[in-house]
Design an enzyme around this catalytic site. Sequence first.
Site, short mmCIF file in Angstrom:
data_model
loop_
_atom_site.label_atom_id
_atom_site.label_comp_id
_atom_site.label_asym_id
_atom_site.label_seq_id
_atom_site.Cartn_x
_atom_site.Cartn_y
_atom_site.Cartn_z
N CYS A 143 0.82 -1.22 0.00
CA CYS A 143 0.00 0.00 0.00
C CYS A 143 0.84 1.26 0.00
O CYS A 143 0.36 2.34 -0.33
CB CYS A 143 -0.93 -0.01 1.20
SG CYS A 143 -2.61 -0.50 0.78
N LYS A 166 0.87 3.23 -3.29
CA LYS A 166 -0.35 3.83 -3.84
C LYS A 166 -0.23 5.35 -3.91
O LYS A 166 0.62 5.96 -3.27
CB LYS A 166 -1.56 3.42 -3.00
CG LYS A 166 -1.84 1.93 -3.07
CD LYS A 166 -3.14 1.58 -2.42
CE LYS A 166 -3.47 0.11 -2.63
NZ LYS A 166 -4.78 -0.27 -2.07
N ASP A 183 -17.20 4.89 0.15
CA ASP A 183 -17.16 3.70 0.99
C ASP A 183 -16.19 2.68 0.42
O ASP A 183 -15.68 2.83 -0.70
CB ASP A 183 -18.57 3.11 1.10
CG ASP A 183 -19.45 3.94 2.05
OD1 ASP A 183 -18.98 4.20 3.16
OD2 ASP A 183 -20.55 4.33 1.64
N ASP A 229 -8.68 -3.91 -5.87
CA ASP A 229 -7.44 -3.47 -5.25
C ASP A 229 -6.28 -4.24 -5.85
O ASP A 229 -6.44 -5.38 -6.29
CB ASP A 229 -7.46 -3.70 -3.73
CG ASP A 229 -6.86 -2.51 -2.98
OD1 ASP A 229 -5.83 -1.99 -3.44
OD2 ASP A 229 -7.42 -2.12 -1.94
N ASP A 233 -12.10 -5.00 1.75
CA ASP A 233 -13.23 -4.11 1.48
C ASP A 233 -14.56 -4.85 1.58
O ASP A 233 -15.57 -4.29 2.03
CB ASP A 233 -13.10 -3.50 0.08
CG ASP A 233 -11.97 -2.49 0.00
OD1 ASP A 233 -11.51 -2.02 1.06
OD2 ASP A 233 -11.53 -2.18 -1.12
N GLY A 247 -9.62 -13.54 -15.29
CA GLY A 247 -8.63 -12.50 -15.03
C GLY A 247 -7.88 -12.12 -16.28
O GLY A 247 -8.25 -12.47 -17.41
N HIS A 248 -6.78 -11.40 -16.06
CA HIS A 248 -5.99 -10.89 -17.17
C HIS A 248 -4.54 -10.82 -16.72
O HIS A 248 -4.25 -10.49 -15.57
CB HIS A 248 -6.47 -9.50 -17.58
CG HIS A 248 -5.73 -8.93 -18.75
ND1 HIS A 248 -5.93 -9.36 -20.04
CD2 HIS A 248 -4.77 -7.96 -18.82
CE1 HIS A 248 -5.15 -8.69 -20.86
NE2 HIS A 248 -4.43 -7.82 -20.14
N SER A 249 -3.61 -11.15 -17.62
CA SER A 249 -2.19 -11.07 -17.30
C SER A 249 -1.48 -10.27 -18.39
O SER A 249 -1.91 -10.25 -19.54
CB SER A 249 -1.57 -12.47 -17.21
OG SER A 249 -1.70 -13.16 -18.45
N ASP A 297 -11.61 -1.04 6.50
CA ASP A 297 -10.33 -1.70 6.71
C ASP A 297 -9.23 -0.64 6.61
O ASP A 297 -9.32 0.31 5.84
CB ASP A 297 -10.10 -2.85 5.72
CG ASP A 297 -10.11 -2.41 4.27
OD1 ASP A 297 -10.78 -1.41 3.96
OD2 ASP A 297 -9.46 -3.09 3.45
#
Length: 700
Positions: A400, A403, A419, A436, A459, A509-511, A595
């Site tokens: 984090c 970020k 939220d 995230d 979350d 998903g995606h890579s 959180d």
Amino acid sequence: MQPTVPIVKDLVFVGGGHTHALVLRKWAMASVPGVRVTCINPGATAPYSGMLPGHIAGHYTREELDIDLVRLARVAGARLIVDRAVALDPKAKQIRLGTGRVIRYDIASLDIGITAEMPALPGFAEHAIPAKPLGRFADIWARACEGEGPIRIAILGGGVAGCEVAMAAVHRMTGLNREVTVTIIDRGRVLSSVAPAARTRLMGALIEHGVDVIENAQPAAIEAEAVMLEDGRRIASDLTIGTAGATPQPWVADIGLPCRDGFIEVDQYLRSVADPNVYAAGDCAHIVHDPRPKAGVYAVRAAPILTHNIRADLLGQQRKAFNPQKDFLKLISMGGQVAVAEKAGIARAGRPLWRWKNRIDQTFMDKFRHLPQMSAPALPKNCAKGVAAELSGPAPCGGCGAKLGARALDGVLGGVPGDDAAVLTMGNTRQVLSHDHLRAFALDPVLVAQVAAIHALGDIWAMGATPQAALAQVILPRAAARLQGAALNEVMEAARAVFADAGAEIVGGHSTEGPELTVGFTVTGLLDRAPITLAGARPGDALLLTKPLGTGVILAAEMQAKARGGDVLACWQSMLQTSAQAAETLAPHAHAMTDVTGFGLAGHLHNICNASGVGAEIDLNAVPLLAGAEALSASGIHSSLFSQNRAAAPVAGAQGPRADLLHDPQTAGGLLAAVPASIAPDLPGVRIGTITGTPGLATI
């Protein structure tokens, strides 16, 4: 633009013994680009055997005894996997760990030491402790020293190690004003491998220390408070220590490569005699062309040769042969700061010789206390004005801490923090949606994936929802296709297990390829109650925090090789703890909940207060902290987001390093809940403050 060097080879060091520690240090100074280095070890540290008698005697602290593998791995650019190897498959080039995880390799090197375990002796596993591995023994010895009253110690094995331990134990317990009885039990003659001149001096020292010696005695069983001998004698013992012999790790004999008595056979290049892709050094190896006793001096002397030969294999160059010396100076501790020196049959004893031994040991350990400086990347030529300022200081944090801060987000999407997740209402169904992702804070993709999954689920849990499904987004560094595929599989398997434990499933998903590992998830959850939002906190509510603070500062320090390995490991373990159970218990009672992540505790509490039209008081002394976090904060180390977080959510009256941690960005942090004060003691978490009717944040 400089091209990113693709990873094309996997080099795996199994064990953090003396040889591997020195090799990693040398690798830090001269690595081979294109090689991913992995070190597998059961703990964050590796004790140095040469200083163990001094530690037992109280001359050295536990920290002085340990090589910090977390710091060493970071400086060497290696990923550290804290686990125990239990099998190696040379055909598949895979190493299986105690957790079931499988690590592939192109070149593997084993330096896993030996053990003084006596599995065939009844009761040993339940009632005795081997002196090796050193880490567990040091922990048990520390507890023994904390006790009170008389203590009886039995030592199985009358070699040099057993006698050093015996005299050191007497010295330590006497210094603690405790009555101590130490007995050495040997199947043959005590100190039979030592030159006569040295044996005479050591036997005299044992007598001076009041150590009882029982020779030609076979232990039959170990009981909780005694050692039973085959002749029927019962030797009282509150602490039984095994030092006899050098027993190999049992799994080595099953790997399918030639072994001698369980020790892997290696040639003059320290390679397995049957597999050029497997090296071995230290006590776990048997040098076929020139067998040597198990001694740390050979492990240290092997390090330059092992370093050269592994590099030679990776670069296609010529190897060097290892030719260990026939004899070496033996320095043997005698409890206090006195030692015996023996070489070529000549022995001397005295305090100067202990100081000599101490100087040698300290010089060795200084190699790991003062590691090579991590150099900053070179500034590009002809770069724009201002680039140097942006690149100054420590590298950007992972987790984090990487970020964007409140300053960068100001004005984005209206500039009002929302939220934790969006709530979608479809008929009678309410679904929450959140996303995230994390820039890698460690070099192990499995650890990063597990933490990223727990972080993304935060979350969902904070709003009182039940996790439902996830989409993965993975950025992998450039590498050979087989290595990228293996890394992606590691990431997905690790994340899939986390989501499965939470009752959710990864559905797609995606890579993509990028400069570094980044792992993220879009997560959905289902609500069977009204969502818990940031709004709703009431004056008088108690504030509960379910995890300690400090991940940001510890991760920042670890990236600079300035954090203690044990503290880093505790930080990782904290991030791996899910909030599922805490959320389930808090949700029915929480008036507001979130959180604690990138904005830090103060930032997220500030958002609750703004949304609820209230203020808050924080009891600074009640806020739980991770071990080492406050000391790092006091030293001036902060995460990348610290300054922006502090400016965005000031706390009146908060000063000092502990207060700074209120603004520390958390990765996979705990839940912060506002609950009725009357039921707070019955709910999970630590009460850290109270909601007030006065706007703003303040400390009590």
